[in-house]
Design a protein around this motif. Structure first.
Motif, PDB file in Angstrom:
ATOM      1  N   ASP A 211       0.832  -1.203   0.000  1.00 36.89           N
ATOM      2  CA  ASP A 211       0.000   0.000   0.000  1.00 36.89           C
ATOM      3  C   ASP A 211       0.866   1.253   0.000  1.00 36.89           C
ATOM      4  OD1 ASP A 211       0.904   0.360   2.600  1.00 36.89           O
ATOM      5  OD2 ASP A 211      -0.912  -0.443   3.522  1.00 36.89           O
ATOM      6  N   GLY A 212       0.220   2.407   0.123  1.00 35.85           N
ATOM      7  CA  GLY A 212       0.906   3.684  -0.001  1.00 35.85           C
ATOM      8  C   GLY A 212       1.953   3.962   1.051  1.00 35.85           C
ATOM      9  N   ASP A 215       5.325   3.794  -0.484  1.00 31.61           N
ATOM     10  CA  ASP A 215       5.585   4.662  -1.634  1.00 31.61           C
ATOM     11  C   ASP A 215       6.793   5.529  -1.318  1.00 31.61           C
ATOM     12  OD1 ASP A 215       5.544   6.235  -3.847  1.00 31.61           O
ATOM     13  OD2 ASP A 215       3.683   7.286  -3.360  1.00 31.61           O
ATOM     14  N   LYS A 233       1.304   0.875  -4.381  1.00 29.08           N
ATOM     15  CA  LYS A 233       0.283   1.877  -4.693  1.00 29.08           C
ATOM     16  C   LYS A 233       0.865   3.275  -4.464  1.00 29.08           C
ATOM     17  CE  LYS A 233      -4.362   3.332  -3.303  1.00 29.08           C
ATOM     18  NZ  LYS A 233      -5.465   3.077  -2.339  1.00 29.08           N
ATOM     19  N   THR A 234       1.043   4.018  -5.527  1.00 30.73           N
ATOM     20  CA  THR A 234       1.550   5.380  -5.403  1.00 30.73           C
ATOM     21  C   THR A 234       0.401   6.340  -5.083  1.00 30.73           C
ATOM     22  OG1 THR A 234       1.315   5.678  -7.797  1.00 30.73           O
ATOM     23  CG2 THR A 234       3.470   4.985  -6.982  1.00 30.73           C
ATOM     24  N   ARG A 235       0.760   7.481  -4.536  1.00 32.41           N
ATOM     25  CA  ARG A 235      -0.264   8.471  -4.194  1.00 32.41           C
ATOM     26  C   ARG A 235      -0.939   8.977  -5.469  1.00 32.41           C
ATOM     27  NH1 ARG A 235       4.054   9.817  -1.022  1.00 32.41           N
ATOM     28  NH2 ARG A 235       4.665  11.499  -2.425  1.00 32.41           N
ATOM     29  N   SER A 236      -2.225   9.284  -5.374  1.00 33.59           N
ATOM     30  CA  SER A 236      -2.991   9.718  -6.542  1.00 33.59           C
ATOM     31  C   SER A 236      -2.485  11.043  -7.100  1.00 33.59           C
ATOM     32  CB  SER A 236      -4.475   9.835  -6.187  1.00 33.59           C
ATOM     33  OG  SER A 236      -4.661  10.765  -5.119  1.00 33.59           O
ATOM     34  N   ASN A 237      -1.907  11.887  -6.225  1.00 31.72           N
ATOM     35  CA  ASN A 237      -1.402  13.192  -6.675  1.00 31.72           C
ATOM     36  C   ASN A 237       0.125  13.236  -6.725  1.00 31.72           C
ATOM     37  OD1 ASN A 237      -0.930  13.038  -3.957  1.00 31.72           O
ATOM     38  ND2 ASN A 237      -1.570  15.139  -3.498  1.00 31.72           N
ATOM     39  N   ALA A 238       0.749  12.052  -6.847  1.00 31.89           N
ATOM     40  CA  ALA A 238       2.216  11.987  -6.846  1.00 31.89           C
ATOM     41  C   ALA A 238       2.796  12.678  -8.079  1.00 31.89           C
ATOM     42  CB  ALA A 238       2.665  10.534  -6.802  1.00 31.89           C
ATOM     43  N   VAL A 252       4.393   5.985 -11.397  1.00 29.77           N
ATOM     44  CA  VAL A 252       3.377   7.023 -11.173  1.00 29.77           C
ATOM     45  C   VAL A 252       2.649   7.348 -12.471  1.00 29.77           C
ATOM     46  CG1 VAL A 252       3.025   9.455 -10.582  1.00 29.77           C
ATOM     47  CG2 VAL A 252       4.522   8.029  -9.161  1.00 29.77           C
ATOM     48  N   GLN A 256      -1.395   6.858 -13.420  1.00 28.94           N
ATOM     49  CA  GLN A 256      -2.198   7.991 -13.874  1.00 28.94           C
ATOM     50  C   GLN A 256      -2.782   7.748 -15.261  1.00 28.94           C
ATOM     51  OE1 GLN A 256       0.204  11.516 -13.520  1.00 28.94           O
ATOM     52  NE2 GLN A 256       0.077  11.565 -11.280  1.00 28.94           N
ATOM     53  N   TYR A 260      -6.833   4.155 -11.468  1.00 29.97           N
ATOM     54  CA  TYR A 260      -6.587   3.214 -10.367  1.00 29.97           C
ATOM     55  C   TYR A 260      -7.200   1.840 -10.629  1.00 29.97           C
ATOM     56  CZ  TYR A 260      -6.756   0.908  -5.869  1.00 29.97           C
ATOM     57  OH  TYR A 260      -6.634  -0.017  -4.874  1.00 29.97           O
TER      58      TYR A 260
END
Length: 316
Positions: A211-212, A215, A233-238, A252, A256, A260
């Motif tokens: 999980d994040g 990251d 799982k990378t952050r959605s706003n990475a 990343v 994007q 997801y």
């Protein structure tokens, strides 16, 4: 609360997560038999066949008082200690009664405590190595006391937690790597050790799911160096910039571009829940707390429980 109810309602209406209905494919007859056979393992006395030979080898060249009990016997008693939550004095009584029915010498509780305390618990000896392994990595907290939350608040008594870090083979559900730390150690800090243990205890790791919390550019660099696919799982706003890890930036951008849901399907991210399942099983069998008083005793007790899980899994 209203939002949580709405999410549950919509999932039921759609038929499950992402519109998929859950299918229970478990063979319940086989599963029930596995649970029954687990009871047989608790009283396995195989060490009796090697008792004399093992003690003789242990005492070769030893100075001072000779060993009376083989290491296999001590390991068995350590497992009983965590399986049945049996205090050391009761263990002495248990052996006294068992010696009337089996050819073994009962040990006093102080000897049991000292020998179990000195055990060198080896994770690799409990593993049946697989090849092309996909591992899932996660951590969980273990309470160090059974005292309730009300008592904690009233007396302002915070004893903290110990933290268990695991890497698990998502297919066999074996624990391939483990670290036990205090609650202040971050998940990403233990990732290098878990990855190295997993590679040593298998015939090759091909993918890591996490999980994040993992990251971290150092984790991605380790995966790139080892030729291992990332399912972190990378952050959605990475940021898509490298910032010290070209491989993380590539991952990343991939998430994007796919979104997801599609990224999760491609990576098989749902299998990450294998490590959550192992954590759940360990806590249900061995409890969510430790009873030892010292920090090292807590670590040793928890490590014994995790190795006992592997032993149960591979002997059933």
């Amino acid at each position: 609360m209203v939002y949580g109810f709405f999410v549950v309602f919509m999932r039921k209406k759609r038929g499950g997560r992402w519109g998929k209905k859950y299918e229970d494919k478990r063979d319940w007859k086989e599963y029930n038999e596995e649970l029954v056979r687990r009871g047989e393992l608790y009283l396995s006395l195989d060490f009796l066949e090697r008792w004399g030979e093992e003690v003789r080898k242990m005492n070769e060249g030893k100075r001072g008082r000779p060993f009376r009990f083989p290491e296999a016997f001590v390991e068995w008693m350590a497992l009983l200690h965590v399986w049945f939550f049996m205090p050391f004095r009761q263990m002495e009584g248990f052996l006294r009664a068992l010696s009337q029915h089996a050819p073994l010498e009962p040990a006093d509780y102080t000897t049991l405590f000292k020998r179990i305390k000195g055990l060198k618990l080896d994770l690799s000896s409990t593993i049946v190595a697989g090849s092309d392994v996909v591992i899932a990595v996660d951590s969980t907290g273990i309470r160090v006391t059974n005292r309730g939350e009300w008592m904690r608040e009233k007396w302002n008594n915070h004893r903290g937690w110990i933290k268990v870090h695991l890497s698990v083979d998502v297919e066999s559900k074996q624990i391939l790597g483990l670290e036990i730390t205090n609650e202040e150690v971050g998940d990403a800090d233990m990732f290098p050790s878990l990855l190295e243990q997993s590679k040593a205890n298998s015939k090759g790791v091909i993918k890591v799911l996490a999980d994040g919390a993992y990251d971290d550019r150092h984790a991605f660099n380790l995966l790139k160096k080892g030729g291992i696919e990332s399912g972190i799982k990378t952050r959605s706003n990475a940021s898509t910039k490298s910032h010290g890890s070209l491989y993380r930036a590539q991952c990343v951008r991939e998430r994007q571009n796919l979104g997801y849901k599609e990224w999760s399907k491609k990576k098989g991210y749902g299998k990450r829940w294998g490590v959550e399942g192992v954590i759940s099983v360990v806590k249900r069998i061995f409890g969510e707390t430790v009873r030892a008083a010292s920090i090292q005793g807590m670590y040793r007790e928890m490590r014994t429980k995790l190795l006992a899980y592997n032993i149960l899994l591979n002997m059933i």
